[in-house]
Write a protein that holds these residues in place. Structure first.
Motif, PDB file in Angstrom:
ATOM      1  N   MET A   1       0.844  -1.181   0.000  1.00  0.00           N
ATOM      2  CA  MET A   1       0.000   0.000   0.000  1.00  0.00           C
ATOM      3  C   MET A   1       0.884   1.238   0.000  1.00  0.00           C
ATOM      4  O   MET A   1       1.892   1.286   0.692  1.00  0.00           O
ATOM      5  CB  MET A   1      -0.880   0.019   1.237  1.00  0.00           C
ATOM      6  CG  MET A   1      -1.698   1.280   1.346  1.00  0.00           C
ATOM      7  SD  MET A   1      -2.805   1.346   2.764  1.00  0.00           S
ATOM      8  CE  MET A   1      -1.671   1.729   4.058  1.00  0.00           C
ATOM      9  N   TYR A   2       0.462   2.226  -0.750  1.00  0.00           N
ATOM     10  CA  TYR A   2       1.105   3.537  -0.737  1.00  0.00           C
ATOM     11  C   TYR A   2       0.033   4.556  -0.373  1.00  0.00           C
ATOM     12  O   TYR A   2      -0.909   4.766  -1.127  1.00  0.00           O
ATOM     13  CB  TYR A   2       1.704   3.860  -2.103  1.00  0.00           C
ATOM     14  CG  TYR A   2       2.252   5.276  -2.179  1.00  0.00           C
ATOM     15  CD1 TYR A   2       3.518   5.550  -1.687  1.00  0.00           C
ATOM     16  CD2 TYR A   2       1.499   6.298  -2.705  1.00  0.00           C
ATOM     17  CE1 TYR A   2       4.020   6.839  -1.729  1.00  0.00           C
ATOM     18  CE2 TYR A   2       1.992   7.597  -2.749  1.00  0.00           C
ATOM     19  CZ  TYR A   2       3.258   7.850  -2.261  1.00  0.00           C
ATOM     20  OH  TYR A   2       3.751   9.131  -2.301  1.00  0.00           O
ATOM     21  N   ALA A   3       0.136   5.139   0.810  1.00  0.00           N
ATOM     22  CA  ALA A   3      -0.827   6.160   1.240  1.00  0.00           C
ATOM     23  C   ALA A   3      -0.336   7.519   0.779  1.00  0.00           C
ATOM     24  O   ALA A   3       0.818   7.879   1.004  1.00  0.00           O
ATOM     25  CB  ALA A   3      -0.990   6.136   2.748  1.00  0.00           C
ATOM     26  N   ARG A   4      -1.205   8.270   0.143  1.00  0.00           N
ATOM     27  CA  ARG A   4      -0.861   9.593  -0.366  1.00  0.00           C
ATOM     28  C   ARG A   4      -1.139  10.681   0.658  1.00  0.00           C
ATOM     29  O   ARG A   4      -0.457  11.695   0.723  1.00  0.00           O
ATOM     30  CB  ARG A   4      -1.650   9.855  -1.644  1.00  0.00           C
ATOM     31  CG  ARG A   4      -1.202  11.065  -2.421  1.00  0.00           C
ATOM     32  CD  ARG A   4      -1.872  11.154  -3.770  1.00  0.00           C
ATOM     33  NE  ARG A   4      -3.311  11.010  -3.742  1.00  0.00           N
ATOM     34  CZ  ARG A   4      -4.162  12.018  -3.555  1.00  0.00           C
ATOM     35  NH1 ARG A   4      -3.708  13.223  -3.370  1.00  0.00           N
ATOM     36  NH2 ARG A   4      -5.449  11.804  -3.565  1.00  0.00           N
ATOM     37  N   ALA A   5      -2.159  10.489   1.484  1.00  0.00           N
ATOM     38  CA  ALA A   5      -2.518  11.476   2.504  1.00  0.00           C
ATOM     39  C   ALA A   5      -3.440  10.803   3.513  1.00  0.00           C
ATOM     40  O   ALA A   5      -3.982   9.737   3.246  1.00  0.00           O
ATOM     41  CB  ALA A   5      -3.226  12.669   1.870  1.00  0.00           C
ATOM     42  N   ILE A   6      -3.605  11.450   4.658  1.00  0.00           N
ATOM     43  CA  ILE A   6      -4.555  10.976   5.648  1.00  0.00           C
ATOM     44  C   ILE A   6      -5.306  12.188   6.186  1.00  0.00           C
ATOM     45  O   ILE A   6      -4.711  13.249   6.404  1.00  0.00           O
ATOM     46  CB  ILE A   6      -3.853  10.196   6.781  1.00  0.00           C
ATOM     47  CG1 ILE A   6      -4.872   9.593   7.741  1.00  0.00           C
ATOM     48  CG2 ILE A   6      -2.859  11.072   7.514  1.00  0.00           C
ATOM     49  CD1 ILE A   6      -4.273   8.582   8.701  1.00  0.00           C
ATOM     50  N   THR A   7      -6.605  12.043   6.340  1.00  0.00           N
ATOM     51  CA  THR A   7      -7.430  13.141   6.834  1.00  0.00           C
ATOM     52  C   THR A   7      -8.226  12.656   8.038  1.00  0.00           C
ATOM     53  O   THR A   7      -9.154  11.868   7.881  1.00  0.00           O
ATOM     54  CB  THR A   7      -8.393  13.644   5.742  1.00  0.00           C
ATOM     55  OG1 THR A   7      -7.635  13.992   4.585  1.00  0.00           O
ATOM     56  CG2 THR A   7      -9.175  14.858   6.218  1.00  0.00           C
ATOM     57  N   PRO A   8      -7.872  13.103   9.237  1.00  0.00           N
ATOM     58  CA  PRO A   8      -8.656  12.707  10.400  1.00  0.00           C
ATOM     59  C   PRO A   8     -10.048  13.340  10.348  1.00  0.00           C
ATOM     60  O   PRO A   8     -10.235  14.414   9.768  1.00  0.00           O
ATOM     61  CB  PRO A   8      -7.852  13.234  11.587  1.00  0.00           C
ATOM     62  CG  PRO A   8      -6.967  14.285  11.026  1.00  0.00           C
ATOM     63  CD  PRO A   8      -6.746  13.967   9.578  1.00  0.00           C
ATOM     64  N   ILE A   9     -11.014  12.662  10.957  1.00  0.00           N
ATOM     65  CA  ILE A   9     -12.381  13.172  11.065  1.00  0.00           C
ATOM     66  C   ILE A   9     -12.672  13.347  12.552  1.00  0.00           C
ATOM     67  O   ILE A   9     -12.594  12.381  13.312  1.00  0.00           O
ATOM     68  CB  ILE A   9     -13.403  12.212  10.430  1.00  0.00           C
ATOM     69  CG1 ILE A   9     -13.057  11.967   8.960  1.00  0.00           C
ATOM     70  CG2 ILE A   9     -14.820  12.772  10.590  1.00  0.00           C
ATOM     71  CD1 ILE A   9     -13.887  10.864   8.314  1.00  0.00           C
ATOM     72  N   LEU A  10     -12.976  14.569  12.958  1.00  0.00           N
ATOM     73  CA  LEU A  10     -13.271  14.858  14.355  1.00  0.00           C
ATOM     74  C   LEU A  10     -14.766  14.968  14.577  1.00  0.00           C
ATOM     75  O   LEU A  10     -15.456  15.677  13.848  1.00  0.00           O
ATOM     76  CB  LEU A  10     -12.618  16.173  14.786  1.00  0.00           C
ATOM     77  CG  LEU A  10     -11.121  16.334  14.572  1.00  0.00           C
ATOM     78  CD1 LEU A  10     -10.655  17.660  15.162  1.00  0.00           C
ATOM     79  CD2 LEU A  10     -10.351  15.183  15.156  1.00  0.00           C
ATOM     80  N   ASN A  11     -15.266  14.291  15.587  1.00  0.00           N
ATOM     81  CA  ASN A  11     -16.639  14.430  16.025  1.00  0.00           C
ATOM     82  C   ASN A  11     -16.708  15.722  16.841  1.00  0.00           C
ATOM     83  O   ASN A  11     -15.986  15.880  17.816  1.00  0.00           O
ATOM     84  CB  ASN A  11     -17.009  13.215  16.891  1.00  0.00           C
ATOM     85  CG  ASN A  11     -18.413  13.270  17.441  1.00  0.00           C
ATOM     86  OD1 ASN A  11     -18.883  14.306  17.873  1.00  0.00           O
ATOM     87  ND2 ASN A  11     -19.065  12.125  17.459  1.00  0.00           N
ATOM     88  N   VAL A  12     -17.561  16.665  16.416  1.00  0.00           N
ATOM     89  CA  VAL A  12     -17.683  17.948  17.112  1.00  0.00           C
ATOM     90  C   VAL A  12     -19.128  18.187  17.529  1.00  0.00           C
ATOM     91  O   VAL A  12     -20.060  17.691  16.899  1.00  0.00           O
ATOM     92  CB  VAL A  12     -17.157  19.126  16.250  1.00  0.00           C
ATOM     93  CG1 VAL A  12     -15.673  18.933  15.930  1.00  0.00           C
ATOM     94  CG2 VAL A  12     -17.954  19.310  14.985  1.00  0.00           C
ATOM     95  N   SER A  13     -19.295  18.943  18.601  1.00  0.00           N
ATOM     96  CA  SER A  13     -20.640  19.234  19.103  1.00  0.00           C
ATOM     97  C   SER A  13     -21.231  20.496  18.496  1.00  0.00           C
ATOM     98  O   SER A  13     -22.448  20.687  18.539  1.00  0.00           O
ATOM     99  CB  SER A  13     -20.605  19.375  20.631  1.00  0.00           C
ATOM    100  OG  SER A  13     -19.749  20.446  21.009  1.00  0.00           O
TER     101      SER A  13
END
Length: 140
Positions: A1-13
């Motif tokens: 696997m070659y990952a190009r980017a990672i984007t976290p997802i934050l749960n917000v109120s």
């Protein structure tokens, strides 16, 4: 696997308040989806973070003030922890203090070779602002 980017997802109120918090930190709102928006993104440089209103992950401020050091609790917050590599930790610290962003661990040189500080998002997400410390070669 070659990952190009990672984007976290934050749960917000509160999506609007989260956009405003990141803007105080120096990030920009990139987009919001829906009317009213329930999903969106903020960015800085080549980095992006997605924000999701009330879903996709956990959140929660653990109640403790410091995240590291004496009296620190690295397990209390129930949100995401993320390292953000920056050019100047101390300049970011000054910006955070001036703009009322909670600093949960002030700048310090860590034994693992970085200068870092922690800031806490209102929903308990913790960001480690870090910069590598240049290694000094011994004088002979």
């Amino acid at each position: 696997m070659y990952a190009r980017a990672i984007t976290p997802i934050l749960n917000v109120s509160d999506l609007a308040a989260s956009f405003a918090w990141f803007e105080k930190l120096g990030w920009a709102k990139l987009w919001g989806w829906g009317e009213p928006a329930t999903f969106g993104a903020v960015g800085s440089g080549e980095c992006e973070i997605f924000l999701c209103l009330g879903a996709q992950g956990g959140r929660g401020h653990g109640g403790g003030a410091p995240t590291y050091g004496e009296g620190g609790d690295q397990t209390a917050d129930k949100g995401v922890w993320a390292s953000i590599w920056v050019d100047d930790v101390d300049a970011i610290h000054r910006r955070c203090v001036a703009r009322g962003i909670e600093v949960s661990s002030p700048p310090a040189d860590m034994p693992w070779g970085v200068r870092e500080m922690h800031v806490r998002h209102p929903d308990g997400h913790v960001f480690r602002m870090s910069r590598g410390i240049p290694r000094r070669e011994p004088h002979i």
